[in-house]
Structure formats: structure tokens, C-alpha cells
Design a protein around this motif. Structure first.
Motif, PDB file in Angstrom:
ATOM      1  N   MET A  99       0.869  -1.181   0.000  1.00  0.00           N
ATOM      2  CA  MET A  99       0.000   0.000   0.000  1.00  0.00           C
ATOM      3  C   MET A  99       0.906   1.231   0.000  1.00  0.00           C
ATOM      4  SD  MET A  99      -2.819   1.198   2.864  1.00  0.00           S
ATOM      5  CE  MET A  99      -3.447  -0.415   3.029  1.00  0.00           C
ATOM      6  N   ASN A 100       0.645   2.154  -0.889  1.00  0.00           N
ATOM      7  CA  ASN A 100       1.505   3.331  -0.936  1.00  0.00           C
ATOM      8  C   ASN A 100       1.107   4.342   0.143  1.00  0.00           C
ATOM      9  OD1 ASN A 100      -0.499   5.132  -1.922  1.00  0.00           O
ATOM     10  ND2 ASN A 100      -0.086   4.551  -4.017  1.00  0.00           N
ATOM     11  N   PHE A 101       1.932   5.336   0.327  1.00  0.00           N
ATOM     12  CA  PHE A 101       1.741   6.305   1.412  1.00  0.00           C
ATOM     13  C   PHE A 101       0.399   7.015   1.323  1.00  0.00           C
ATOM     14  CE2 PHE A 101       2.245  10.586   3.198  1.00  0.00           C
ATOM     15  CZ  PHE A 101       2.511  10.235   4.510  1.00  0.00           C
ATOM     16  N   ASN A 102      -0.021   7.440   0.132  1.00  0.00           N
ATOM     17  CA  ASN A 102      -1.291   8.148   0.001  1.00  0.00           C
ATOM     18  C   ASN A 102      -2.466   7.282   0.440  1.00  0.00           C
ATOM     19  OD1 ASN A 102      -0.171  10.537  -0.899  1.00  0.00           O
ATOM     20  ND2 ASN A 102      -0.393  10.004  -3.050  1.00  0.00           N
ATOM     21  N   LEU A 103      -2.453   6.003   0.083  1.00  0.00           N
ATOM     22  CA  LEU A 103      -3.542   5.114   0.492  1.00  0.00           C
ATOM     23  C   LEU A 103      -3.586   4.984   2.010  1.00  0.00           C
ATOM     24  CD1 LEU A 103      -3.639   2.218  -2.124  1.00  0.00           C
ATOM     25  CD2 LEU A 103      -5.083   4.246  -1.956  1.00  0.00           C
ATOM     26  N   MET A 104      -2.439   4.954   2.659  1.00  0.00           N
ATOM     27  CA  MET A 104      -2.412   4.886   4.120  1.00  0.00           C
ATOM     28  C   MET A 104      -3.022   6.143   4.726  1.00  0.00           C
ATOM     29  SD  MET A 104       1.211   2.840   4.732  1.00  0.00           S
ATOM     30  CE  MET A 104       1.603   3.857   6.095  1.00  0.00           C
ATOM     31  N   TYR A 134      -5.315   8.097   3.266  1.00  0.00           N
ATOM     32  CA  TYR A 134      -6.760   8.036   3.003  1.00  0.00           C
ATOM     33  C   TYR A 134      -7.440   7.044   3.941  1.00  0.00           C
ATOM     34  CZ  TYR A 134      -5.438  10.400  -1.345  1.00  0.00           C
ATOM     35  OH  TYR A 134      -4.926  11.276  -2.270  1.00  0.00           O
ATOM     36  N   LYS A 135      -6.773   5.931   4.192  1.00  0.00           N
ATOM     37  CA  LYS A 135      -7.320   4.927   5.119  1.00  0.00           C
ATOM     38  C   LYS A 135      -7.461   5.522   6.519  1.00  0.00           C
ATOM     39  CE  LYS A 135      -6.646   0.258   6.844  1.00  0.00           C
ATOM     40  NZ  LYS A 135      -5.992  -1.039   6.610  1.00  0.00           N
ATOM     41  N   LYS A 136      -6.459   6.257   6.934  1.00  0.00           N
ATOM     42  CA  LYS A 136      -6.496   6.885   8.259  1.00  0.00           C
ATOM     43  C   LYS A 136      -7.659   7.880   8.354  1.00  0.00           C
ATOM     44  CE  LYS A 136      -3.748   9.634  11.443  1.00  0.00           C
ATOM     45  NZ  LYS A 136      -2.546  10.433  11.633  1.00  0.00           N
ATOM     46  N   ILE A 137      -7.862   8.677   7.321  1.00  0.00           N
ATOM     47  CA  ILE A 137      -8.966   9.643   7.303  1.00  0.00           C
ATOM     48  C   ILE A 137     -10.306   8.918   7.407  1.00  0.00           C
ATOM     49  CG2 ILE A 137     -10.206  11.313   5.866  1.00  0.00           C
ATOM     50  CD1 ILE A 137      -7.392  12.112   4.732  1.00  0.00           C
ATOM     51  N   ASP A 194     -14.511  11.304  -3.644  1.00  0.00           N
ATOM     52  CA  ASP A 194     -15.844  10.863  -4.068  1.00  0.00           C
ATOM     53  C   ASP A 194     -16.083   9.420  -3.635  1.00  0.00           C
ATOM     54  OD1 ASP A 194     -16.336  13.333  -5.258  1.00  0.00           O
ATOM     55  OD2 ASP A 194     -15.742  12.651  -7.265  1.00  0.00           O
ATOM     56  N   ALA A 195     -15.067   8.590  -3.767  1.00  0.00           N
ATOM     57  CA  ALA A 195     -15.169   7.183  -3.345  1.00  0.00           C
ATOM     58  C   ALA A 195     -15.380   7.088  -1.839  1.00  0.00           C
ATOM     59  CB  ALA A 195     -13.912   6.425  -3.765  1.00  0.00           C
ATOM     60  N   MET A 196     -14.683   7.907  -1.079  1.00  0.00           N
ATOM     61  CA  MET A 196     -14.829   7.893   0.375  1.00  0.00           C
ATOM     62  C   MET A 196     -16.241   8.315   0.782  1.00  0.00           C
ATOM     63  SD  MET A 196     -11.035   9.388   1.238  1.00  0.00           S
ATOM     64  CE  MET A 196     -11.263   9.711   2.968  1.00  0.00           C
ATOM     65  N   ASP A 197     -16.787   9.318   0.121  1.00  0.00           N
ATOM     66  CA  ASP A 197     -18.167   9.743   0.399  1.00  0.00           C
ATOM     67  C   ASP A 197     -19.146   8.605   0.131  1.00  0.00           C
ATOM     68  OD1 ASP A 197     -17.480  12.296   1.221  1.00  0.00           O
ATOM     69  OD2 ASP A 197     -17.955  13.232  -0.713  1.00  0.00           O
ATOM     70  N   LYS A 198     -18.977   7.928  -0.995  1.00  0.00           N
ATOM     71  CA  LYS A 198     -19.860   6.807  -1.332  1.00  0.00           C
ATOM     72  C   LYS A 198     -19.728   5.694  -0.297  1.00  0.00           C
ATOM     73  CE  LYS A 198     -22.788   4.763  -4.031  1.00  0.00           C
ATOM     74  NZ  LYS A 198     -24.152   5.304  -4.175  1.00  0.00           N
TER      75      LYS A 198
END
Length: 107
Positions: free
Chosen positions: A1-6, A8-11, A72-76
Motif C-alpha cells: 500500500m503506498n503512502f497516500n492510500l495509508m 486516506y485509510k487513516k482519514i 468521491d469514493a470515500m463519500d460513497k
């Protein structure tokens, strides 16, 4: 998992905690074949797209949505979580069995 995904996961995990949804079945960037459960809300990164979907019985895919933008994906993802709570509360209220046991159905 790259840094950005980590990040986003934390958020997303912080949002889930603030909303009190941590008892729901969900997976955030676990990999499409990993940690699959029945009636689970999932968000995955697949090449250049973000995918949000539910699993159904036997962990089959139900209603996959694709997004170019992670927010947008996180909102969904969060909207689907909320809809599962409302749907299962309605089922319990009407005397029908919920998708699975979760204390959120009783609140």
C-alpha cells in the motif's frame, strides 16, 4: 500500500470512529481478495480507479461503483455504511432478521 492510500485509510477510519460505525463490517484498501466477509462495505484501489462496493452472501460483489477521485469514493463508502444501518434497523423494527448481528441495529 503506498503512502497516500495509508493517509486516506487513516482519514476514513477517523470518520468511521466519529460516526460510531466501527461495529460495521468493512475493509479499506485491503486488496480485493483479502479479508472478505459477507455483507461488508469495501473500498479498493484498482489501477487508476477507486472502487466502492458491498459484498453479499458468500462474499459475492454487489453494486460496484468506480471513481477517479478518492474523496468521491470515500463519500460513497460512508453513504453505503449509513444505508446499511438504516436498512437493518428497518428490518429489525419490522420483525425481520438483519444481514448480520451488529449492535448498531438496536440503537
Amino acid at each position: 500500500m503506498n503512502f497516500n492510500l495509508m493517509e486516506y485509510k487513516k482519514i476514513l477510519e477517523e470518520d468511521i470512529y466519529l460516526l460510531g460505525y466501527q461495529e460495521l463490517r468493512y475493509a479499506i484498501f485491503e486488496g480485493e481478495k483479502n479479508n472478505r466477509q459477507e455483507y461488508q462495505v469495501r473500498i479498493e484501489k484498482n489501477e487508476d480507479k477507486f472502487e466502492v462496493y458491498m459484498t453479499a452472501d458468500r462474499a459475492s460483489v454487489m453494486g460496484k461503483h468506480e471513481f477517479n477521485n478518492v474523496f468521491d469514493a470515500m463519500d460513497k463508502f460512508l453513504n453505503i455504511m449509513q444505508s446499511r444501518i438504516l436498512s437493518n434497523r428497518r428490518r429489525v423494527k419490522d420483525g425481520n432478521p438483519p444481514e448480520y448481528f451488529c449492535p448498531l441495529w438496536e440503537k
